[in-house]
Design an enzyme around this catalytic site. Structure first.
Site, PDB file in Angstrom:
ATOM      1  N   HIS A   1       0.903  -1.291   0.000  1.00 52.96           N
ATOM      2  CA  HIS A   1       0.078  -0.073   0.121  1.00 52.96           C
ATOM      3  C   HIS A   1       0.884   1.358  -0.111  1.00 52.96           C
ATOM      4  O   HIS A   1       0.424   2.248  -0.211  1.00 52.96           O
ATOM      5  CB  HIS A   1      -0.721   0.123   1.113  1.00 52.96           C
ATOM      6  CG  HIS A   1      -2.386   0.682   0.963  1.00 52.96           C
ATOM      7  ND1 HIS A   1      -2.359   1.521  -0.242  1.00 52.96           N
ATOM      8  CD2 HIS A   1      -3.374   0.792   1.698  1.00 52.96           C
ATOM      9  CE1 HIS A   1      -3.778   1.912  -0.071  1.00 52.96           C
ATOM     10  NE2 HIS A   1      -4.222   1.523   1.047  1.00 52.96           N
TER      11      HIS A   1
ATOM     12  N   ASP B   1      -2.135   2.246  -4.644  1.00 52.93           N
ATOM     13  CA  ASP B   1      -3.669   2.731  -3.973  1.00 52.93           C
ATOM     14  C   ASP B   1      -4.565   1.602  -4.028  1.00 52.93           C
ATOM     15  O   ASP B   1      -4.537   0.812  -5.002  1.00 52.93           O
ATOM     16  CB  ASP B   1      -3.884   3.918  -4.615  1.00 52.93           C
ATOM     17  CG  ASP B   1      -3.123   5.245  -4.242  1.00 52.93           C
ATOM     18  OD1 ASP B   1      -2.313   5.283  -3.304  1.00 52.93           O
ATOM     19  OD2 ASP B   1      -2.730   5.885  -5.177  1.00 52.93           O
TER      20      ASP B   1
END
Length: 511
Positions: free
Chosen positions: A482, A486
């Site tokens: 992450h 995204d």
């Protein structure tokens, strides 16, 4: 004239060692290449062989001393003194073995270079023993690195006269593994030469508390005293089970508490005979190099990446129908079966081109975007999980991908994977479905930013055009970093894979 015994080169990053044990004392007769002393570093134990035959004249360093590379250990007096010191029972046969030794053509078998990033290997099981005759290319021993296993073949035909590296030893490229006599002369000489060398360790001190035939190395003893650990709390990895400094470090890191930690009120009796009975039915097996590396890399990935997993499901009906319709024709033309991996790999490549962040990696404060798709395919072997790489999969057809995956899978199961087969991947596919997994969250193969988990195909009731129908469904899982990917990108990537598989014509039309 005296011959000096000096500390050999111990490796690129090792500059000193501790004297673990002398096998000889001054005045002892020694043969050329017979082990004289054992040195211990933080990484490995090394036996220093006699550079020449003769009599051990002097020892200038004692057990427990720390010495640097090149330091003088002792001296050997050459000439008649050594001959006079030989046992009387050997004199009658001395002439014949000596002549055989002169005629011997000894060929060294050394640790090969296993790749640019591989600096050491662990010695596995030997397929031969001293005295065995071998043919050229016969497998002698298997070396295991942190990435793959490698069989070492005999370079020549002959007789194995000496095995230097024992099972479990750690060796570096260039280290001597064994010697083969290509002349046949050592067939008679081997017993008389190897027996004294093998007998020397037999005269070592009685087993230590941990069950080893050798006491802990000096540096290990010092650290165990500092950490208040006993020898039976640490599994030794050195020769004859000797506890090394690295074993103590590993034991401390694994969370072993000090020997004094249990309170006097909870003696061994509190555990009772049940614990002893259970222990008798346990089997303690040292982790292989490959398994240690798998454990370390997976934990590093968890500690480093901001891992998150997103899920979706795909109707495998269209792909299954396509396979059923063309599998015979496909195999006849391409010589390989049409499986699911070709479709998944192609679908992944299409999605990676649209969502490049999933094909990128973090290097410090930089993001490296890969303009190519090297797709790793996780393969389970009896020694652990390996990930061979299909290079430039985005430039390959489904048939080419199937051929390459089949080739890499065979090499993985046979232990034939090379470094070039294992490095450079930009994305990984893991198929737990072959083992029956219905859903899982795969762990990233660092430094990659994404891994796709495939699962079992299972018939489930689905709503299609307002009707409940039974469809062959598979759950898909994308684990991603992450920090660089995204949530929107991860979900979009998985949707693109789903769309390609539910409408395979998109792969053909590059949509």
């Amino acid at each position: 004239m005296a011959t000096e015994i000096r500390v050999p080169t111990l490796g690129e990053s090792v500059s000193e060692a501790t004297i673990a044990q002398w096998f000889k004392k001054p005045g002892d007769a020694i043969a050329a290449d017979e082990p004289l002393v054992e040195l211990e570093t933080d990484k490995v134990t090394v036996e220093v062989p006699a550079p020449a035959a003769g009599t051990l004249e002097s020892i200038v360093v004692n057990e427990g001393d720390t010495v640097e590379v090149g330091a003088l250990l002792g001296q050997i007096a050459e000439g008649g003194a050594a001959a006079a010191a030989k046992p009387a029972k050997a004199e009658a046969k001395a002439e014949k073995p000596a002549a055989a030794s002169k005629a011997a053509e000894l060929v060294d078998v050394v640790t090969p270079s296993a790749g640019e990033s591989v600096t050491e290997a662990e010695v596995g099981e030997w397929s031969v023993k001293v005295g065995d005759k071998v043919k050229a290319d016969d497998v002698l021993v298997e070396l295991e690195t942190d990435k793959a296993a490698q069989e070492i073949p005999a370079p020549v035909a002959g007789t194995v006269v000496k095995i230097v590296a024992k099972t479990g030893d750690t060796v570096e490229p260039g280290n001597l593994l064994c010697q083969i006599d290509a002349s046949g002369a050592a067939v008679t000489a081997a017993p008389s030469e190897t027996t004294p060398a093998e007998a020397a360790p037999a005269a070592a001190p009685a087993p230590a508390a941990g069950g080893s035939s050798m006491p802990p190395a000096p540096s290990a003893s010092k650290m165990m005293a500092e950490k208040n650990l006993s020898a039976d709390q640490v599994a030794g990895s050195g020769k004859r089970g000797q506890v090394l400094k690295g074993d103590v470090i590993a034991a401390v890191q694994s969370g072993i508490t000090s020997a004094a930690a249990p309170a006097p009120s909870t003696p061994a009796i509190a555990r009772g005979p049940v614990a002893a009975e259970d222990e008798a039915r346990e089997e303690r097996v040292r982790m292989t190099k490959l398994r240690q590396t798998i454990a370390r890399r997976l934990k590093d990935a968890q500690n480093t990446a901001a891992m998150l997993t997103t899920y979706n499901e795909v109707d495998m009906g269209p792909v299954m129908e396509l396979r059923k319709q063309y599998k015979d024709l496909f195999e006849k033309k391409h010589g390989v079966k049409l499986g699911f991996m070709g479709f998944f790999t192609k679908a992944v490549c299409h999605a990676l081109q649209e969502i490049p962040a999933v094909n990128a990696e973090i290097d410090g404060t930089d993001i490296i975007y890969k303009k190519f798709c090297h797709v790793g395919v996780a393969v389970g072997t009896d020694k652990g999980l390996v990930v061979p790489v299909v290079r430039d999969a985005d430039q390959m057809s489904i048939a080419e991908i199937e051929k390459e995956i089949g080739n890499l899978g065979r090499k993985a199961r046979d232990g034939k994977l090379g470094m070039a087969d294992m490095t450079g991947g930009t994305f990984t596919i893991s198929n737990g479905g072959v083992y029956g997994s219905l859903m899982s969250s795969p762990i990233l193969n660092a430094p990659q930013s994404g891994i796709l988990g495939m699962h079992k195909i299972q018939d489930r009731p689905m709503a299609v055009n307002g009707q409940v129908v039974i469809r062959p469904m598979m759950y898909l899982a994308l684990s991603y970093d992450h920090r660089i990917v995204d949530g929107k990108e991860a979900v979009t990537f998985l949707v693109r894979v789903k769309e390609s598989l539910e409408d395979p014509q998109r792969l053909v039309l590059d949509l």
